[in-house]
Design a protein around this motif. Structure first.
Motif, PDB file in Angstrom:
ATOM      1  N   ALA A  43       0.832  -1.200   0.000  1.00  0.00           N
ATOM      2  CA  ALA A  43       0.000   0.000   0.000  1.00  0.00           C
ATOM      3  C   ALA A  43       0.869   1.254   0.000  1.00  0.00           C
ATOM      4  CB  ALA A  43      -0.924  -0.009   1.220  1.00  0.00           C
ATOM      5  N   LYS A  44       1.918   1.228   0.821  1.00  0.00           N
ATOM      6  CA  LYS A  44       2.812   2.385   0.886  1.00  0.00           C
ATOM      7  C   LYS A  44       3.619   2.517  -0.400  1.00  0.00           C
ATOM      8  CE  LYS A  44       4.202   3.582   4.848  1.00  0.00           C
ATOM      9  NZ  LYS A  44       4.845   3.687   6.182  1.00  0.00           N
ATOM     10  N   ALA A  45       4.027   1.372  -0.975  1.00  0.00           N
ATOM     11  CA  ALA A  45       4.784   1.407  -2.226  1.00  0.00           C
ATOM     12  C   ALA A  45       3.961   2.038  -3.345  1.00  0.00           C
ATOM     13  CB  ALA A  45       5.211  -0.013  -2.617  1.00  0.00           C
ATOM     14  N   THR A  46       2.687   1.713  -3.407  1.00  0.00           N
ATOM     15  CA  THR A  46       1.801   2.296  -4.419  1.00  0.00           C
ATOM     16  C   THR A  46       1.655   3.798  -4.207  1.00  0.00           C
ATOM     17  OG1 THR A  46       0.582   0.219  -4.572  1.00  0.00           O
ATOM     18  CG2 THR A  46      -0.505   2.198  -5.421  1.00  0.00           C
ATOM     19  N   LYS A  47       1.566   4.190  -2.956  1.00  0.00           N
ATOM     20  CA  LYS A  47       1.393   5.604  -2.630  1.00  0.00           C
ATOM     21  C   LYS A  47       2.644   6.423  -2.957  1.00  0.00           C
ATOM     22  CE  LYS A  47       0.208   8.615   1.279  1.00  0.00           C
ATOM     23  NZ  LYS A  47      -0.118   8.652   2.730  1.00  0.00           N
ATOM     24  N   LEU A  48       3.824   5.820  -2.779  1.00  0.00           N
ATOM     25  CA  LEU A  48       5.085   6.558  -2.926  1.00  0.00           C
ATOM     26  C   LEU A  48       5.766   6.353  -4.283  1.00  0.00           C
ATOM     27  CD1 LEU A  48       6.702   5.765   0.553  1.00  0.00           C
ATOM     28  CD2 LEU A  48       5.293   7.738  -0.060  1.00  0.00           C
ATOM     29  N   GLN A  49       5.156   5.585  -5.166  1.00  0.00           N
ATOM     30  CA  GLN A  49       5.853   5.147  -6.381  1.00  0.00           C
ATOM     31  C   GLN A  49       6.285   6.276  -7.319  1.00  0.00           C
ATOM     32  OE1 GLN A  49       3.259   2.614  -8.650  1.00  0.00           O
ATOM     33  NE2 GLN A  49       1.566   4.066  -8.622  1.00  0.00           N
ATOM     34  N   ASP A  50       5.660   7.447  -7.216  1.00  0.00           N
ATOM     35  CA  ASP A  50       6.023   8.557  -8.108  1.00  0.00           C
ATOM     36  C   ASP A  50       7.119   9.452  -7.539  1.00  0.00           C
ATOM     37  OD1 ASP A  50       4.187   7.776 -10.042  1.00  0.00           O
ATOM     38  OD2 ASP A  50       2.547   8.897  -9.098  1.00  0.00           O
ATOM     39  N   ARG A  51       7.555   9.182  -6.332  1.00  0.00           N
ATOM     40  CA  ARG A  51       8.615  10.004  -5.735  1.00  0.00           C
ATOM     41  C   ARG A  51       9.964   9.695  -6.382  1.00  0.00           C
ATOM     42  NH1 ARG A  51       7.910  10.248   0.846  1.00  0.00           N
ATOM     43  NH2 ARG A  51       5.781  11.093   0.918  1.00  0.00           N
ATOM     44  N   GLN A  52      10.787  10.730  -6.521  1.00  0.00           N
ATOM     45  CA  GLN A  52      12.087  10.580  -7.162  1.00  0.00           C
ATOM     46  C   GLN A  52      13.042   9.796  -6.268  1.00  0.00           C
ATOM     47  OE1 GLN A  52      13.930  14.283  -8.200  1.00  0.00           O
ATOM     48  NE2 GLN A  52      15.611  13.334  -9.333  1.00  0.00           N
ATOM     49  N   THR A  53      13.808   8.908  -6.869  1.00  0.00           N
ATOM     50  CA  THR A  53      14.783   8.094  -6.129  1.00  0.00           C
ATOM     51  C   THR A  53      16.172   8.327  -6.718  1.00  0.00           C
ATOM     52  OG1 THR A  53      14.270   6.235  -7.595  1.00  0.00           O
ATOM     53  CG2 THR A  53      13.130   6.312  -5.480  1.00  0.00           C
ATOM     54  N   ALA A  54      16.876   9.310  -6.183  1.00  0.00           N
ATOM     55  CA  ALA A  54      18.197   9.673  -6.716  1.00  0.00           C
ATOM     56  C   ALA A  54      19.344   9.134  -5.875  1.00  0.00           C
ATOM     57  CB  ALA A  54      18.312  11.193  -6.813  1.00  0.00           C
ATOM     58  N   GLN A  55      19.035   8.590  -4.693  1.00  0.00           N
ATOM     59  CA  GLN A  55      20.066   8.038  -3.821  1.00  0.00           C
ATOM     60  C   GLN A  55      20.048   6.510  -3.912  1.00  0.00           C
ATOM     61  OE1 GLN A  55      22.319   9.919  -2.161  1.00  0.00           O
ATOM     62  NE2 GLN A  55      21.363  11.717  -3.079  1.00  0.00           N
ATOM     63  N   GLY A  56      20.855   5.860  -3.111  1.00  0.00           N
ATOM     64  CA  GLY A  56      20.848   4.408  -3.103  1.00  0.00           C
ATOM     65  C   GLY A  56      22.232   3.820  -3.034  1.00  0.00           C
ATOM     66  N   LEU A  57      22.352   2.570  -3.507  1.00  0.00           N
ATOM     67  CA  LEU A  57      23.624   1.853  -3.444  1.00  0.00           C
ATOM     68  C   LEU A  57      23.792   0.927  -4.640  1.00  0.00           C
ATOM     69  CD1 LEU A  57      23.762   0.782   0.324  1.00  0.00           C
ATOM     70  CD2 LEU A  57      25.256   2.455  -0.782  1.00  0.00           C
ATOM     71  N   VAL A  58      25.056   0.639  -4.928  1.00  0.00           N
ATOM     72  CA  VAL A  58      25.424  -0.387  -5.903  1.00  0.00           C
ATOM     73  C   VAL A  58      25.889  -1.608  -5.120  1.00  0.00           C
ATOM     74  CG1 VAL A  58      27.118  -1.018  -7.677  1.00  0.00           C
ATOM     75  CG2 VAL A  58      26.055   1.251  -7.709  1.00  0.00           C
ATOM     76  N   GLY A  59      25.464  -2.774  -5.559  1.00  0.00           N
ATOM     77  CA  GLY A  59      25.881  -4.014  -4.904  1.00  0.00           C
ATOM     78  C   GLY A  59      26.565  -4.938  -5.897  1.00  0.00           C
ATOM     79  N   VAL A  60      27.641  -5.582  -5.466  1.00  0.00           N
ATOM     80  CA  VAL A  60      28.394  -6.497  -6.333  1.00  0.00           C
ATOM     81  C   VAL A  60      28.539  -7.839  -5.637  1.00  0.00           C
ATOM     82  CG1 VAL A  60      30.584  -6.937  -7.485  1.00  0.00           C
ATOM     83  CG2 VAL A  60      29.662  -4.614  -7.433  1.00  0.00           C
ATOM     84  N   ALA A  61      28.180  -8.906  -6.362  1.00  0.00           N
ATOM     85  CA  ALA A  61      28.344 -10.273  -5.862  1.00  0.00           C
ATOM     86  C   ALA A  61      29.139 -11.069  -6.882  1.00  0.00           C
ATOM     87  CB  ALA A  61      26.987 -10.921  -5.610  1.00  0.00           C
ATOM     88  N   GLN A  62      30.018 -11.935  -6.413  1.00  0.00           N
ATOM     89  CA  GLN A  62      30.868 -12.708  -7.317  1.00  0.00           C
ATOM     90  C   GLN A  62      31.050 -14.127  -6.811  1.00  0.00           C
ATOM     91  OE1 GLN A  62      35.009 -11.571  -7.454  1.00  0.00           O
ATOM     92  NE2 GLN A  62      35.333 -12.408  -9.491  1.00  0.00           N
ATOM     93  N   GLU A  63      31.126 -15.045  -7.764  1.00  0.00           N
ATOM     94  CA  GLU A  63      31.469 -16.429  -7.459  1.00  0.00           C
ATOM     95  C   GLU A  63      32.259 -16.982  -8.636  1.00  0.00           C
ATOM     96  OE1 GLU A  63      29.231 -20.660  -6.751  1.00  0.00           O
ATOM     97  OE2 GLU A  63      28.431 -18.908  -5.709  1.00  0.00           O
ATOM     98  N   GLY A  64      33.552 -17.162  -8.445  1.00  0.00           N
ATOM     99  CA  GLY A  64      34.404 -17.670  -9.517  1.00  0.00           C
ATOM    100  C   GLY A  64      34.444 -16.732 -10.705  1.00  0.00           C
ATOM    101  N   THR A  65      34.088 -17.259 -11.869  1.00  0.00           N
ATOM    102  CA  THR A  65      34.107 -16.456 -13.101  1.00  0.00           C
ATOM    103  C   THR A  65      32.746 -15.845 -13.406  1.00  0.00           C
ATOM    104  OG1 THR A  65      33.691 -18.474 -14.398  1.00  0.00           O
ATOM    105  CG2 THR A  65      35.996 -17.783 -14.120  1.00  0.00           C
ATOM    106  N   MET A  66      31.879 -15.792 -12.400  1.00  0.00           N
ATOM    107  CA  MET A  66      30.567 -15.158 -12.548  1.00  0.00           C
ATOM    108  C   MET A  66      30.450 -13.988 -11.573  1.00  0.00           C
ATOM    109  SD  MET A  66      28.163 -18.561 -12.567  1.00  0.00           S
ATOM    110  CE  MET A  66      28.907 -19.135 -11.031  1.00  0.00           C
ATOM    111  N   ALA A  67      29.777 -12.939 -12.006  1.00  0.00           N
ATOM    112  CA  ALA A  67      29.548 -11.787 -11.123  1.00  0.00           C
ATOM    113  C   ALA A  67      28.300 -11.048 -11.581  1.00  0.00           C
ATOM    114  CB  ALA A  67      30.747 -10.843 -11.127  1.00  0.00           C
TER     115      ALA A  67
END
Length: 329
Positions: free
Chosen positions: A79-103
């Motif tokens: 319900a909250k996600a639907t209400k807030l879905q039009d708000r701008q999202t300029a912040q956040g994070l990058v995530g990196v995961a790796q296993e062997g020759t895959m990432a």
């Protein structure tokens, strides 16, 4: 009479105080054990009032109370996600995961840097990265050759992690932190699983204390390279990949480019003087955008091309994510 009433009130107050102390120290609180209440709060992170309500509803059944709390939180989150879905999202994070020759490298956005520092948001980004890596592993045909595929947020939301989807986990996190959150993109990356092929990963401005096999930060890079000379001693693929990734993040090249000496030989063979002059005018731009022709970030005395030649490797490809960057159309 006045004295009697005062003493009576005092005795009554003492009795009420004693009763309050008794109720406070009693192990059962309106049918809800303090032990279960403490366990439920620690396990779910929900408020005292909500945990107490859940335990009362299911007669102190810890498992049923937890399940109900999560269902309610999911409903409130959507319900909250639907209400807030039009708000701008300029912040956040990058995530990196790796296993062997895959990432995989993912970007998840939120509204403010305050939420980007929230452990619940960190957990979501980690889950997105883990789910994408699991998706790569679930398709063996992807891991046998060269893989470089960009996936959108809408595609990623349908991925499963455990018994739920990333879309449901995102909604649940939105309900917890009270901000719009968007899974923006993910890069699937893989090279053939042979000893000479490697993937390097790097995350800049890393988030301290993050666990779960995922590195989080504001910038990330994946670098693919091949070992050409196996006679070099003390070859450390992970460290070399990290250094190349650090260069990608810091210098922001656009292409791999050509080795400097190869370019010079080709220009010498060109007999058209006018054409050479025209190409010469773009040399400085190419030095700035072609990774092999850039000055190596960690050693300004050499170019990246000279560094990879010294290490006996061939640079194959790279990908760079910057959180919140505007992609060129």
């Amino acid at each position: 009479m006045w004295v009697f009433r005062t003493i009576g009130v005092a005795r009554c107050s003492a009795g009420v105080s004693s009763l309050a102390r008794c109720l406070h120290t009693c192990p059962v609180l309106e049918g809800v054990t303090k032990a279960n209440l403490s366990k439920l709060r620690k396990k779910t992170g929900f408020t005292f009032v909500n945990c107490k309500k859940a335990l009362e509803k299911f007669e102190n059944d810890l498992e049923q109370a937890e399940k109900w709390l999560k269902e309610q939180a999911q409903k409130e989150g959507w319900a909250k996600a639907t209400k807030l879905q039009d708000r701008q999202t300029a912040q956040g994070l990058v995530g990196v995961a790796q296993e062997g020759t895959m990432a995989t490298m993912v970007e998840v956005n939120c509204e403010t840097d305050f939420v980007a520092r929230n452990p619940k948001f960190h957990q979501l980004v980690t889950q997105v990265a883990i789910a994408t890596l699991a998706d790569v592993k679930a398709h063996p045909q992807w891991t046998l050759g060269w893989l470089k595929a960009l996936h959108t947020g809408d595609e990623l939301k349908q991925l499963q992690i455990g018994d739920t989807t990333l879309a449901d986990l995102t909604a649940l996190t939105i309900g917890n932190v009270g901000e719009n959150i968007q899974i923006r993109r993910a890069m699937y990356y893989s090279v053939p699983p042979i000893p000479t092929k490697h993937i390097g990963v790097y995350v800049h401005a890393p988030v301290a204390g993050t666990t779960g096999g995922c590195a989080l930060g504001k910038y990330g890079a994946l670098v693919a390279f091949r070992r050409k000379n196996t006679e070099f001693q003390n070859f450390n693929a992970a460290e070399l990949g990290r250094r190349l990734g650090q260069h990608v993040v810091g210098m922001n090249p656009l292409t791999v480019g050509e080795m400097p000496e190869i370019r010079e030989e080709e220009e010498k063979k060109d007999e058209d003087g006018d054409k050479r002059d025209e190409e010469g005018s773009t040399d400085s731009d190419e030095n700035e955008t072609q990774m092999l022709r850039q000055t190596f970030l960690l050693d300004p005395t050499m170019s990246v091309g000279e560094m990879v030649r010294q290490q006996g490797i061939e640079l194959l490809d790279f990908v760079r994510f910057e959180c919140g960057e505007v992609e060129e159309s």
